[in-house]
Design a protein around this motif. Structure first.
Motif, PDB file in Angstrom:
ATOM      1  N   PHE A 178      -2.440 -30.374 -26.167  1.00  0.00           N
ATOM      2  CA  PHE A 178      -3.449 -30.473 -25.103  1.00  0.00           C
ATOM      3  C   PHE A 178      -2.999 -31.439 -24.006  1.00  0.00           C
ATOM      4  CE2 PHE A 178      -7.278 -32.822 -23.599  1.00  0.00           C
ATOM      5  CZ  PHE A 178      -7.926 -31.777 -22.989  1.00  0.00           C
ATOM      6  N   LYS A 215      -8.125 -22.509 -24.857  1.00  0.00           N
ATOM      7  CA  LYS A 215      -7.495 -23.076 -26.040  1.00  0.00           C
ATOM      8  C   LYS A 215      -8.337 -24.200 -26.609  1.00  0.00           C
ATOM      9  CE  LYS A 215      -2.778 -21.948 -24.968  1.00  0.00           C
ATOM     10  NZ  LYS A 215      -1.643 -22.483 -24.253  1.00  0.00           N
ATOM     11  N   TYR A 216      -9.007 -24.930 -25.725  1.00  0.00           N
ATOM     12  CA  TYR A 216      -9.772 -26.070 -26.229  1.00  0.00           C
ATOM     13  C   TYR A 216     -11.060 -25.630 -26.918  1.00  0.00           C
ATOM     14  CZ  TYR A 216     -12.763 -30.035 -26.529  1.00  0.00           C
ATOM     15  OH  TYR A 216     -13.623 -30.964 -27.034  1.00  0.00           O
ATOM     16  N   ALA A 225      -6.237 -17.354 -27.458  1.00  0.00           N
ATOM     17  CA  ALA A 225      -6.206 -18.642 -28.150  1.00  0.00           C
ATOM     18  C   ALA A 225      -6.838 -18.527 -29.522  1.00  0.00           C
ATOM     19  CB  ALA A 225      -6.929 -19.694 -27.333  1.00  0.00           C
ATOM     20  N   GLU A 226      -6.381 -19.414 -30.385  1.00  0.00           N
ATOM     21  CA  GLU A 226      -6.856 -19.375 -31.767  1.00  0.00           C
ATOM     22  C   GLU A 226      -8.360 -19.599 -31.870  1.00  0.00           C
ATOM     23  OE1 GLU A 226      -5.740 -22.089 -35.409  1.00  0.00           O
ATOM     24  OE2 GLU A 226      -4.052 -21.696 -34.056  1.00  0.00           O
ATOM     25  N   ARG A 227      -8.874 -20.456 -30.975  1.00  0.00           N
ATOM     26  CA  ARG A 227     -10.302 -20.782 -31.068  1.00  0.00           C
ATOM     27  C   ARG A 227     -11.181 -19.794 -30.319  1.00  0.00           C
ATOM     28  NH1 ARG A 227     -10.023 -27.259 -29.855  1.00  0.00           N
ATOM     29  NH2 ARG A 227      -8.791 -27.795 -31.672  1.00  0.00           N
ATOM     30  N   TYR A 287     -15.229 -29.897 -30.631  1.00  0.00           N
ATOM     31  CA  TYR A 287     -13.853 -29.618 -31.001  1.00  0.00           C
ATOM     32  C   TYR A 287     -12.947 -30.804 -30.705  1.00  0.00           C
ATOM     33  CZ  TYR A 287     -15.830 -24.962 -30.395  1.00  0.00           C
ATOM     34  OH  TYR A 287     -16.629 -23.863 -30.445  1.00  0.00           O
ATOM     35  N   GLU A 288     -12.007 -31.039 -31.601  1.00  0.00           N
ATOM     36  CA  GLU A 288     -10.933 -31.985 -31.346  1.00  0.00           C
ATOM     37  C   GLU A 288      -9.968 -31.276 -30.395  1.00  0.00           C
ATOM     38  OE1 GLU A 288      -9.313 -34.565 -30.819  1.00  0.00           O
ATOM     39  OE2 GLU A 288     -10.388 -35.777 -32.258  1.00  0.00           O
ATOM     40  N   THR A 289      -9.135 -32.050 -29.729  1.00  0.00           N
ATOM     41  CA  THR A 289      -8.160 -31.397 -28.850  1.00  0.00           C
ATOM     42  C   THR A 289      -7.174 -30.605 -29.696  1.00  0.00           C
ATOM     43  OG1 THR A 289      -6.804 -33.346 -28.975  1.00  0.00           O
ATOM     44  CG2 THR A 289      -8.248 -33.165 -27.076  1.00  0.00           C
ATOM     45  N   TYR A 290      -6.637 -29.587 -29.112  1.00  0.00           N
ATOM     46  CA  TYR A 290      -5.653 -28.802 -29.853  1.00  0.00           C
ATOM     47  C   TYR A 290      -4.280 -29.424 -29.675  1.00  0.00           C
ATOM     48  CZ  TYR A 290      -4.815 -26.830 -25.220  1.00  0.00           C
ATOM     49  OH  TYR A 290      -4.531 -26.680 -23.896  1.00  0.00           O
ATOM     50  N   GLU A 291      -3.353 -28.956 -30.451  1.00  0.00           N
ATOM     51  CA  GLU A 291      -2.011 -29.504 -30.369  1.00  0.00           C
ATOM     52  C   GLU A 291      -1.401 -29.147 -29.016  1.00  0.00           C
ATOM     53  OE1 GLU A 291       1.914 -29.275 -33.046  1.00  0.00           O
ATOM     54  OE2 GLU A 291       0.012 -28.792 -34.025  1.00  0.00           O
TER      55      GLU A 291
END
Ligand code: SF4
Ligand code: SF4
Lengths: 151, 226, 369
Positions: free
Chosen positions: C171, C147-148, A42-44, C165-169
């Motif tokens: 989510f 991912k989150y 994942a990107e993060r 963190y904001e949710t990812y696209e």
């Protein structure tokens, strides 16, 4: 009566076996063949640290503010700097990051005001010795280069 | 077990966990304005076990007015625990000798039938340096209260195991960490640390790096765990 | 014990700390008469890391990553409990969007934790297949965490006052897709286990702990509910807006190992239901409340507890007005629940002891802290 028949014909067991059997279809296989197949990261993802450099001139982005070192719960970052008498700015001399104690919590990354320090998607951090886990500035800037093995 | 989170010393300057050491390298003067600019960090750099500022500032708790508080004062008269509340969470301050009768009474008369937790806090500057805290919950009233007793060094509160069997391990843990012994406890031994360990790690005089050197040397065959 | 013509003496057996079915480094000293357990004693502390001492030496913000390591199977729940406790001390509340995202992630984590429990518990009993399937589904929850927030197990997902963190696209879509995919899978596990005669024989009437005993031993979570007590902190003392969601508390009556299994299976379905509601009603808005950069709660103390997958997880924090907690006590569900092991195991067989240890759902990181 029905329960006896179910017992005699092993219905409960066959039911379970059928579940196992239908999952064996090749399209249901989800195992990742790791060294051959790279996992999607994942990107993060918070993995190996990197000290970013300005892509244009190769200068480090770090302003030696020491915020990352102070934000780190494990106090494992050491920023060494010297005041440059001409520009009156701080020049980064050394930067060590002890990954053996790092818990990849991301607090240092959040603290950095200029996004110089970043935890990247690289995850292959194994090393042969404890000393190998201590990253100096060079490794941090160039990124880890795990040895590639050919199978 | 070391009191310190790091398994073994790494042979680098930063292996010392105190941030003062971490700043040591090539840092010439000028550190003062930098540090002043970052209060969080400066605070983090404080050595372990910060002394409470000035005389212990007090918690802004208020008297707790409720049926239970009234009932307790009616039932216990002059011996009634002090009923206070802070942030909407009620707590009673009881006399150390009366703790088990109080818990028993709360269970019998007021249905506080679940002992959630027992723990302690060390206040070394105080004349009675330990707070022992009991957290109780009542299923039928859906209410949680804390009971606090202040005890002096060496005082042995009575065990609550005859009222709530769950107190067994919780009291052992308090003993393990603070050295508070519970009277008449069936099995007053250490629970998390090895039996021969000598210090009580959660007392404030023991810094985070403190460990039982002798135990480590005898049992692990290494010079030091750090 | 009935007399036999064979000379029989009691045997003291040491199980663990490196026994595969003790789920970590639990050591149980068992006193046996033949196959029958006469008594047990747990020796714990092998994984003691002094988390509470570390808390006293770190600032509030810095301590947050450590709580993930208390119960590493349900790191998100631990993080939530800690953040709620500090927020209580600061007297702030996270905004609605942050609360909804917290609910989604903790419920995902509950599913992940129960799945891991189911897989390993079934493995202890002798069914290998469920482990693989449970791991497969748990992977989806871990992917969402990765991912989150960038980490899979020790997530450090929440910050004091809200979220980092904001949710990812995608989510929301992924969470809903997971719910759709997951519910039939629960049926699949049940198909494998619930009716299976070996499974039933090994679990029914094993390790009974009735409601009164549960309360006496302070046992909470699925174990209490399996004994018939309809109690869940999410309903009793709601936090994070759980009162808004429509879900049930599954209970059973007997309080045996089989009932605990059934309760946990039902709980996973309910969690999926909560996730769906939370995702569908996910409000817009900020994700952090106004908290100062330097967290310095006023002098005081607070006890806040949440319903972790294993039971009541409480944080008791005493603040002396500085940036570091003066005392941070973690009330671990596994530690308290494990105490009831002796009660449950007395009189059962050695093979059942394995089932009973499994059914408590302990994580030694949490028992020992
Ligand atoms: S990730 Fe966390 S532990 Fe690692 S260096 Fe950054 S702040 Fe320290
Ligand atoms: S916080 Fe960023 S800029 Fe400051 S010293 Fe660390 S890496 Fe450099």
């Amino acid at each position: 009566m029905r329960t006896i028949l179910r017992k005699v014909f092993l219905v409960d067991l066959l039911q379970g076996m059928w579940v196992t059997f239908r999952t064996q279809h090749p399209k249901n296989i989800v195992t990742e063949q790791y060294p051959f197949e790279r996992p999607k990261i994942a990107e993060r993802y918070r993995g190996a640290p990197r000290l970013n450099v300005n892509p244009e001139n190769g200068q480090t982005l770090c302003i030696s503010c020491d915020l990352c070192a102070l934000a780190c719960p494990e106090a494992l970052i050491v920023v060494g700097w010297e005041r440059n008498p001409e520009t009156k700015r701080k020049d980064l001399i050394t930067f060590t990051f002890d990954t053996s104690r790092c818990m990849f919590c991301g607090l240092c990354e959040d603290a950095c005001p200029v996004d110089a320090l970043e935890l990247t998607q690289d995850f292959e951090l194994a090393s042969y010795s404890r000393e190998g886990a201590i990253f100096d500035r060079q490794i941090l800037e160039e990124g880890i280069q795990p040895k590639k093995y050919v199978f | 077990m070391p009191d310190d989170p790091k398994p073994e010393g790494t042979p680098s300057p930063e292996s010392a966990p105190s941030p003062e050491a971490a700043q040591a390298p090539v840092t010439p003067p000028v550190a003062a304005p930098v540090a002043a600019a970052k209060p969080p960090a400066a605070a983090a750099a404080k050595p372990p076990a910060p002394a409470a500022p000035k005389a212990p500032a007090v918690m802004a708790s208020t008297a707790w007015e409720s049926d239970l508080a009234e009932a307790l004062s009616a039932e216990f008269g002059g011996d009634a625990p002090e009923c206070l509340t802070y942030l909407g969470q009620p707590f009673l301050v009881a006399k150390p000798e009366s703790i088990v009768p109080l818990i028993q009474h709360l269970q019998d008369a007021h249905d506080f039938d679940y002992l959630v937790d027992i723990t302690a806090v060390h206040w070394p500057e105080r004349a009675e340096p330990f707070d022992v805290i009991y957290v109780l919950y009542s299923f039928s009233r859906n209410e949680r209260i804390r009971i606090k007793i202040r005890i002096a060094e060496g005082f042995k509160p009575l065990t609550a195991t005859m009222v709530h069997p769950s107190a067994d391990w919780l009291e052992r843990e308090v003993y393990d960490m603070f050295g508070i012994e519970f009277d008449e406890h069936p099995n007053m031994r250490r629970i998390l640390l090895p039996d021969e360990w000598e210090t009580f790690p959660l007392r404030k005089e023991n810094s985070i790096l403190k460990m039982d050197q002798r135990w480590v040397q005898e049992n692990l065959g290494i010079e030091s765990g750090q | 014990m009935a007399e036999t013509f064979l000379d029989s003496t009691e045997l003291v057996l040491n199980m663990g700390p490196q026994h595969p079915s003790t789920h970590g480094v639990l050591r149980v000293i068992v006193k046996l008469d033949g196959e029958k357990v006469l008594g047990t004693e747990c020796v714990i502390g092998y994984l003691h890391r002094g988390v509470e001492k570390i808390a006293e030496n770190r600032t509030y913000t810095m301590f947050a990553p450590y709580v993930d390591r208390i119960d590493y199977i349900a790191a998100v729940s631990n993080g939530l409990g800690y953040c709620l406790a500090v927020e209580k001390l600061l007297n702030v509340e996270a905004p609605a969007r942050a609360q909804a995202i917290r609910v989604i992630l903790t419920e995902l984590n509950r599913i992940g934790s129960h799945l891991l429990w189911l897989g390993t518990h079934a493995l202890d009993i002798g069914a290998i297949t469920p482990l693989f399937y449970c791991m497969r589904e748990r992977e989806y929850t871990l992917d969402i965490f990765e991912k989150y927030c960038g980490a899979r197990l020790t997530t450090h997902a929440f910050r004091i006052g809200g979220l980092q963190y904001e949710t990812y696209e995608g989510f929301e879509k992924e969470c809903l897709a997971f719910c759709d995919l997951f519910l039939p899978k629960v049926d699949e596990y049940e198909e494998l286990l619930t009716g299976n005669r070996i499974w039933r024989k090994r679990l029914i009437d094993v390790g009974i702990l009735n409601e009164a005993d549960c309360k006496a031993f302070g046992v909470t979570g699925p174990m209490l509910r399996a004994a018939g007590c309809k109690w869940d902190i999410r309903k009793a003392l709601p936090y994070c807006g759980y009162e808004k969601y429509d879900f049930e508390i599954p209970t059973r009556e007997n309080g045996d190992t089989y009932d605990r299994y059934m309760v946990r299976m039902q709980e996973m379905r309910q969690s999926a239901r909560i996730i769906r509601q939370a995702v569908e009603g996910l409000p817009a808005g900020p994700i952090t409340a106004k908290v100062p950069k330097v967290i310095k709660p006023p002098v005081g103390e607070a006890y806040v507890s949440i319903e972790a997958p294993k039971g009541e997880l409480g944080y008791y924090i005493v603040s002396d007005g500085t940036t570091q907690p003066y005392r941070c006590r973690v009330r671990p569900p596994s530690f308290v629940n494990l105490q009831a092991l002796d009660k449950m195991a007395r009189g059962s067989l050695v093979a059942d002891l394995v089932a009973i240890i499994g059914t408590i759902d302990i994580v030694l990181g949490e028992v020992d802290r």
